[in-house]
Design a protein around this motif. Structure first.
Motif, PDB file in Angstrom:
ATOM      1  N   CYS A   1       0.835  -1.211   0.000  1.00  0.00           N
ATOM      2  CA  CYS A   1       0.000   0.000   0.000  1.00  0.00           C
ATOM      3  C   CYS A   1       0.867   1.258   0.000  1.00  0.00           C
TER       4      CYS A   1
ATOM      5  N   ALA B   1       2.590   1.515  -3.402  1.00  0.00           N
ATOM      6  CA  ALA B   1       1.608   1.788  -4.458  1.00  0.00           C
ATOM      7  C   ALA B   1       1.126   3.232  -4.410  1.00  0.00           C
TER       8      ALA B   1
ATOM      9  N   SER C   1      -0.666  -3.250  -8.315  1.00  0.00           N
ATOM     10  CA  SER C   1      -1.126  -2.302  -7.298  1.00  0.00           C
ATOM     11  C   SER C   1      -0.817  -0.865  -7.694  1.00  0.00           C
TER      12      SER C   1
ATOM     13  N   VAL D   1      -6.516  -1.996  -2.877  1.00  0.00           N
ATOM     14  CA  VAL D   1      -5.139  -2.478  -3.001  1.00  0.00           C
ATOM     15  C   VAL D   1      -4.758  -3.326  -1.791  1.00  0.00           C
TER      16      VAL D   1
END
Length: 241
Positions: A49, A52, A117, A162
């Motif tokens: 995360c 991304a 992602s 994601v």
């Protein structure tokens, strides 16, 4: 045993919870695999995360002439199956002394999921009007402040998509875990079940089915409560131009 009867019975004739009792009292290894699965899945999802967000934001906002080639490279990387890179991953992790460690497994899984992602988060950032950021810049906000306090709150659904996608893909991972981890105490759920509970000639089907149910509970929970974010996120990624 009823599992071996022919023709098979769809409704158990003698239901019992003995397998669940045995799982709790006699199979401590299962909970070790379960714990490892949670650690690897949560850590991978968190790292993915963060990366991304930064890479997706850069891909969305920094319009350079190589943007389309970067996007093409990220999409092209998803064409190769996991098995095509396992030998290289094994050699790299061995050379940096991360073989047979949770850290090495987390890095390997993270690297595999970052391209998709990144494209997914980039799609969400594209839907945020640039005027909001320009207004923040005029008020004196820096790029990091604008990203954290203005942009990210507007893409919470994308971030959840994601995170959920990364968690589910890591939870079900088998090839990375079976190749990069040989220590029984560090194995994740899918590999641990395969090597400990599925024998070559006979299975304890009641225990295996019990473990399957308990192992699937986190995924059922995630899908039940967060499916709308998954659908929205995957749809946004699918229609990206």
């Amino acid at each position: 045993m009823e599992s071996y009867t022919y023709p098979p019975t769809f409704i158990p004739q003698n239901p019992t919870i003995q397998a669940y009792t045995d799982l709790v009292t006699k199979n401590n290894e299962f909970f070790t695999y379960y714990k490892n699965n949670f650690i690897v899945s949560f850590a991978s999802a968190g790292i993915i995360c963060i990366i991304a967000i930064m890479s997706g934001y850069a891909l969305s906002r920094l319009r350079i002439k190589f943007n389309k080639y970067i996007i093409a490279a990220l999409m092209f990387s998803q064409m190769f199956p996991v098995v095509s890179r396992l030998i290289s991953l094994y050699d790299i992790l061995r050379s940096i002394h991360l073989l047979n460690t949770r850290t090495g497994l987390i890095f390997a899984i993270t690297a595999a999921q970052i391209p998709f992602s990144t494209l997914l988060m980039s799609s969400f950032f594209d839907s945020i009007p640039r005027e909001l950021e320009e207004a923040a810049y005029i008020d004196g906000a820096g790029k990091w402040y604008t990203l954290i306090r203005v942009v990210i709150p507007l893409t919470v659904s994308g971030l959840l998509a994601v995170g959920i996608y990364s968690f589910l893909m890591t939870w079900d991972d088998y090839l990375h875990a079976s190749t990069l981890i040989q220590k029984d105490a560090l194995r994740t759920l899918s590999v641990g079940i395969k090597l400990r509970y599925l024998g070559e000639f006979s299975y304890d089907w009641s225990l295996v089915n019990c473990i399957s149910v308990v192992g699937a509970l986190p995924m059922v929970f995630v899908f039940f409560f967060f499916q709308k974010y998954m659908i929205k996120g995957l749809t946004a990624g699918a229609v990206k131009g």
